[in-house]
Design a protein around this motif. Structure first.
Motif, mmCIF file in Angstrom:
data_model
loop_
_atom_site.group_PDB
_atom_site.id
_atom_site.type_symbol
_atom_site.label_atom_id
_atom_site.label_comp_id
_atom_site.label_asym_id
_atom_site.label_seq_id
_atom_site.Cartn_x
_atom_site.Cartn_y
_atom_site.Cartn_z
ATOM 1 N N GLU A 220 -7.717 10.463 -5.608
ATOM 2 C CA GLU A 220 -8.945 9.833 -4.414
ATOM 3 C C GLU A 220 -8.846 8.493 -5.087
ATOM 4 O O GLU A 220 -8.989 7.676 -4.613
ATOM 5 N N PHE A 221 -8.805 8.191 -6.644
ATOM 6 C CA PHE A 221 -8.481 6.613 -7.206
ATOM 7 C C PHE A 221 -7.777 6.676 -6.391
ATOM 8 O O PHE A 221 -7.688 4.842 -4.989
ATOM 9 N N LEU A 222 -6.753 6.348 -6.225
ATOM 10 C CA LEU A 222 -5.010 6.200 -5.290
ATOM 11 C C LEU A 222 -5.465 5.969 -4.358
ATOM 12 O O LEU A 222 -4.978 4.548 -3.583
ATOM 13 N N ASP A 223 -6.497 6.874 -3.770
ATOM 14 C CA ASP A 223 -6.152 6.177 -1.729
ATOM 15 C C ASP A 223 -7.309 5.007 -1.917
ATOM 16 O O ASP A 223 -6.916 4.657 -0.825
ATOM 17 N N GLN A 224 -8.293 5.526 -2.626
ATOM 18 C CA GLN A 224 -9.493 3.966 -2.291
ATOM 19 C C GLN A 224 -8.705 2.907 -2.672
ATOM 20 O O GLN A 224 -9.114 2.482 -2.213
ATOM 21 N N PRO B 51 1.126 -1.640 0.292
ATOM 22 C CA PRO B 51 -0.115 0.031 -0.017
ATOM 23 C C PRO B 51 0.795 0.916 0.323
ATOM 24 O O PRO B 51 0.781 1.955 -0.295
ATOM 25 N N LEU B 52 2.411 1.167 0.958
ATOM 26 C CA LEU B 52 2.644 2.270 0.612
ATOM 27 C C LEU B 52 3.396 3.103 -0.685
ATOM 28 O O LEU B 52 3.666 3.544 -1.026
ATOM 29 N N ASP B 53 3.732 1.655 -1.579
ATOM 30 C CA ASP B 53 4.001 1.879 -2.899
ATOM 31 C C ASP B 53 3.364 2.930 -3.317
ATOM 32 O O ASP B 53 3.185 3.426 -4.104
ATOM 33 N N LYS C 97 -6.575 2.286 0.574
ATOM 34 C CA LYS C 97 -7.213 1.510 1.092
ATOM 35 C C LYS C 97 -8.017 0.060 0.985
ATOM 36 O O LYS C 97 -7.702 -0.740 1.265
ATOM 37 N N ASP C 98 -8.406 0.090 -0.403
ATOM 38 C CA ASP C 98 -8.860 -1.406 -0.326
ATOM 39 C C ASP C 98 -8.262 -2.306 -0.289
ATOM 40 O O ASP C 98 -7.860 -3.464 -0.006
ATOM 41 N N TYR C 99 -6.671 -1.963 -0.558
ATOM 42 C CA TYR C 99 -5.915 -2.717 -1.384
ATOM 43 C C TYR C 99 -5.507 -3.681 0.282
ATOM 44 O O TYR C 99 -4.595 -4.460 0.755
ATOM 45 N N GLU C 100 -5.313 -2.008 0.898
ATOM 46 C CA GLU C 100 -4.893 -2.372 2.587
ATOM 47 C C GLU C 100 -5.858 -3.977 2.996
ATOM 48 O O GLU C 100 -5.298 -4.808 3.967
ATOM 49 N N ALA C 101 -6.990 -3.214 3.147
ATOM 50 C CA ALA C 101 -8.136 -3.875 3.522
ATOM 51 C C ALA C 101 -7.853 -5.518 3.005
ATOM 52 O O ALA C 101 -8.358 -6.270 3.672
ATOM 53 N N VAL C 102 -7.466 -5.910 1.275
ATOM 54 C CA VAL C 102 -6.769 -7.217 1.284
ATOM 55 C C VAL C 102 -6.046 -8.033 1.631
ATOM 56 O O VAL C 102 -6.127 -8.487 1.904
ATOM 57 N N TYR D 224 0.782 4.462 -2.528
ATOM 58 C CA TYR D 224 0.519 5.710 -1.866
ATOM 59 C C TYR D 224 1.618 6.701 -2.213
ATOM 60 O O TYR D 224 1.680 7.416 -2.801
ATOM 61 N N ASN D 225 3.192 6.599 -2.715
ATOM 62 C CA ASN D 225 4.627 7.486 -2.603
ATOM 63 C C ASN D 225 4.156 7.345 -4.503
ATOM 64 O O ASN D 225 5.496 7.504 -5.070
ATOM 65 N N LYS D 226 3.941 6.567 -4.841
ATOM 66 C CA LYS D 226 4.161 6.290 -6.881
ATOM 67 C C LYS D 226 3.965 8.032 -6.641
ATOM 68 O O LYS D 226 2.796 8.718 -7.270
ATOM 69 N N GLU D 227 4.625 8.484 -7.947
ATOM 70 C CA GLU D 227 4.424 9.494 -8.686
ATOM 71 C C GLU D 227 4.508 9.381 -9.406
ATOM 72 O O GLU D 227 5.206 8.549 -11.056
ATOM 73 N N PHE D 228 3.196 9.957 -10.928
ATOM 74 C CA PHE D 228 3.383 9.981 -12.127
ATOM 75 C C PHE D 228 3.810 11.129 -12.686
ATOM 76 O O PHE D 228 4.119 12.583 -11.885
ATOM 77 N N ARG D 229 4.639 10.673 -13.983
ATOM 78 C CA ARG D 229 4.874 11.852 -14.991
ATOM 79 C C ARG D 229 3.752 13.133 -15.040
ATOM 80 O O ARG D 229 2.981 12.190 -15.141
ATOM 81 N N ARG D 230 4.516 14.278 -15.094
ATOM 82 C CA ARG D 230 2.839 15.103 -15.623
ATOM 83 C C ARG D 230 2.884 15.121 -17.180
ATOM 84 O O ARG D 230 3.866 15.759 -17.895
#
Length: 166
Positions: A27-31, A5-7, A34-39, A9-15
């Protein structure tokens, strides 16, 4: 290496120009985090549950093996008890038959002894009768000879029947 989950959360995308809305992606990554942590938590719980179930299963297998061994031992013991009881019964029967045979032989020996005693007593009675008959015949002959000669017999036979013997 698995993704954490930390990977995520910390993932940076190029602009890039004309890219996705950064807020929606975050928001999607946060969701997703959360889901990945739950899994992952659920996965850990399931692993722990599976391990516990595996331990219980091993306990049940051991219990089953113990029960099988106990059952085999109980059957073996029952068979041994049956064999021992049969041997004891056979020994008792054999002893009783031997005792009955001895009693029968003793009774037959007593019967033979009594039959021999009876035969001996019959022979003695025959001898006694013969002696008595001989004595009576000699007394009769003596009486007959005394009466024929005209002399009175001497002795107890010479006394008259009406007189008491002194």
């Amino acid at each position: 290496m698995p993704l954490t989950p930390l990977d995520i959360y910390n993932k940076e995308f190029r602009r890039v120009l004309r890219g996705y809305s950064e807020d929606e992606v975050n928001e999607f990554l946060d969701q997703v985090v959360k889901d990945y942590e739950a899994v992952l938590r659920e996965n850990e719980e399931l692993k722990a549950g599976a391990a516990a179930a595996g331990e219980r299963l091993e306990q049940y297998r051991q219990l089953e093996e113990t029960l099988k061994n106990t059952l085999v031992l109980a059957q073996s013991t029952a068979d041994e008890v049956k064999v021992a009881a049969r041997k004891e019964a056979d020994a008792i029967i054999h002893e009783a038959e031997g005792k009955a045979q001895r009693i029968l032989e003793e009774a037959q020996a007593q019967v033979r002894a009594l039959e021999q005693e009876l035969e001996r007593l019959k022979r003695e009675a025959d001898v006694f009768r013969a002696k008595l008959k001989s004595l009576l015949e000699s007394e009769i002959a003596l009486l007959d000879s005394g009466l024929d000669a005209g002399t009175a017999p001497v002795g107890p036979a010479a006394q008259p029947v009406d007189q008491p013997v002194a």
